[in-house]
Design an enzyme around this catalytic site. Structure first.
Site, PDB file in Angstrom:
ATOM      1  N   ASP A 200      21.778  -7.301  -0.471  1.00 43.84           N
ATOM      2  CA  ASP A 200      22.998  -7.039   0.428  1.00 43.84           C
ATOM      3  C   ASP A 200      24.009  -8.103  -0.013  1.00 43.84           C
ATOM      4  O   ASP A 200      23.785  -9.456   0.130  1.00 43.84           O
ATOM      5  CB  ASP A 200      22.413  -7.496   1.707  1.00 43.84           C
ATOM      6  N   GLU A 226      23.709  -3.034  -1.322  1.00 45.44           N
ATOM      7  CA  GLU A 226      24.276  -2.976  -0.008  1.00 45.44           C
ATOM      8  C   GLU A 226      25.734  -3.627  -0.151  1.00 45.44           C
ATOM      9  O   GLU A 226      25.720  -4.687  -0.336  1.00 45.44           O
ATOM     10  CB  GLU A 226      23.183  -3.065   1.196  1.00 45.44           C
ATOM     11  N   GLU A 252      27.908  -0.225   7.709  1.00 46.45           N
ATOM     12  CA  GLU A 252      27.674  -1.205   8.945  1.00 46.45           C
ATOM     13  C   GLU A 252      29.006  -1.522   9.622  1.00 46.45           C
ATOM     14  O   GLU A 252      29.243  -1.759  10.690  1.00 46.45           O
ATOM     15  CB  GLU A 252      26.805  -2.330   8.533  1.00 46.45           C
ATOM     16  N   HIS A 302      21.641   0.541  10.176  1.00 50.20           N
ATOM     17  CA  HIS A 302      21.707  -0.884   9.920  1.00 50.20           C
ATOM     18  C   HIS A 302      21.128  -1.523  11.494  1.00 50.20           C
ATOM     19  O   HIS A 302      21.925  -0.961  12.560  1.00 50.20           O
ATOM     20  CB  HIS A 302      23.236  -1.334   9.904  1.00 50.20           C
TER      21      HIS A 302
END
Length: 389
Positions: A200, A226, A252, A302
């Site tokens: 991420d 991500e 997200e 998320h």
């Protein structure tokens, strides 16, 4: 039944140690809960995405803007109320904090509907496609330490998450492309073939740097990459997806069906990650989910926040149809933050005990059985940690 009040509870405490990701370091844990009260004594609970002072600002939107619009209305008219609130706030923001505030209220209205019907949220949606959900753990946060210290810690934390029983581990990056690749190598070693690992970036890279890191992730066997670039950079997402073998995930930071329509039509995601506590609540999440599936884009929600957010997401993941379907379909996973979070572990009258479930079940969690999302907060706990605003 009529809505008599909407209360916003912003909770906060000092973390035992500073945590960070590619955009900032933080020392406090914040949760923003929404309580919708009715004249029949039924109360619904929701949650708004947004930490720190964002939660404080959203409290004003919930109580000063949304509450007057819906007070006196039937809470069962949740779709009517969603569109009424959205239309009246549209001139002041179709994304961001107004949608975060609306999300918490909408989740609370769905919780009320479940309590009125005596049914869990997944039953209101249409039933459970699965009776348990595999969970992955994320940790490996950034700190103010050397790259070498990060590398050693990330390797140990990745192994520790797998030891907890989680199916996969997700890490943060943000030290710079070369250093980040070292962190990814350490996590791949820590996982040791026992499961997947994901990366991420919290949109910290340019497209060229994302390609540089992404090619290393291909060789390391990462499951997804991500938010590699800024959420506004739709062209960058499309270029990365077409040029890398690692799955590109994100979403997200996107809001409502119109924002998601742009992302999906752009074909820049292998995996969509909607955030129900931000994009507009359960009502809008279901519309976004339908859009994702219409574009044959798998969804892994998320999840960030308190036990209210976790319970709501478990219900939604249970009700999510398999895509594309079959005897052994691709299945979603529950995201679980393994860092210190008292608002997740201690908030409820009956804790979810995600860690205990994962450890005892081989990486799976069950669906909360109660009506609505199945999470009832302990009011004494709320009073203990609520900010006096």
């Amino acid at each position: 039944m009529k809505i008599t009040g909407v209360k916003s509870h912003v909770l906060q405490y000092d973390l035992p140690g500073e945590l960070g990701y590619s955009q900032q370091y933080y020392e406090k844990r914040t949760a923003h809960l929404v309580e919708v009260q009715t004249d029949e004594g039924i109360t619904g609970w929701g949650e708004c995405f947004g930490p720190g002072n964002v939660a404080v600002a959203n409290k004003g939107i919930v109580e000063k803007v949304i509450q007057p619009i819906i007070r006196g209305s039937d809470p069962m008219d949740r779709d009517v109320l969603w569109h009424r609130v959205y239309n009246l706030m549209r001139d002041h923001g179709q994304k961001g904090m107004p949608l975060q505030a609306l999300s918490g209220v909408d989740i609370a209205l769905w919780d009320i509907a479940g309590k009125v019907a005596g049914l869990p949220l997944h039953k209101l949606i249409g039933g459970a496609h699965r009776d348990r959900i595999q969970a992955y753990g994320y940790g490996m946060m950034l700190k103010r330490e050397s790259v070498d210290d990060h590398v050693a810690r990330f390797r140990d934390e990745a192994a520790g998450i797998m030891d907890m029983g989680f199916a996969a581990a997700k890490m943060k990056t943000g030290l710079g492309p070369e250093s980040d690749i070292r962190l990814c190598q350490a996590v791949a070693e820590g996982v040791e073939g026992r499961g997947k690992f994901m990366v991420d970036a919290n949109h910290c890279y340019t497209t060229s740097d994302a390609f540089y890191v992404g090619r290393a992730l291909e060789e390391l066997g990462a499951y997804w990459f991500e938010e590699p670039v800024a959420p506004e950079d739709l062209d960058g997402y499309r270029e990365l997806r077409s040029g890398l073998r690692v799955n590109i995930s994100g979403g997200e930071a996107e809001f409502n069906r119109w924002g998601w329509r742009q992302i999906l039509e752009n074909r820049g995601l292998d995996i969509a990650q909607p955030e129900v506590c931000a994009l507009g609540g359960v009502s809008e999440y279901l519309r976004v989910l339908a859009l994702c599936h219409a574009h044959f884009t798998p969804v892994i929600n998320h999840v960030w926040g308190s036990a209210i957010a976790v319970a709501t997401n478990i219900q939604l993941l249970a009700a999510m149809p398999a895509l594309p379907g079959g005897l052994h379909p691709w299945e979603p996973m529950l995201e679980f933050d393994t860092t210190d979070n008292r608002f997740r572990d201690e908030l409820l009258q009956e804790p979810l005990d995600i860690q205990g479930q994962v450890k005892s079940s081989g990486g799976y969690v069950s669906i909360p059985p109660g009506p609505g999302h199945g999470a009832t907060p302990d009011m004494d706990f709320i009073r203990r940690f609520e900010l006096d605003l």
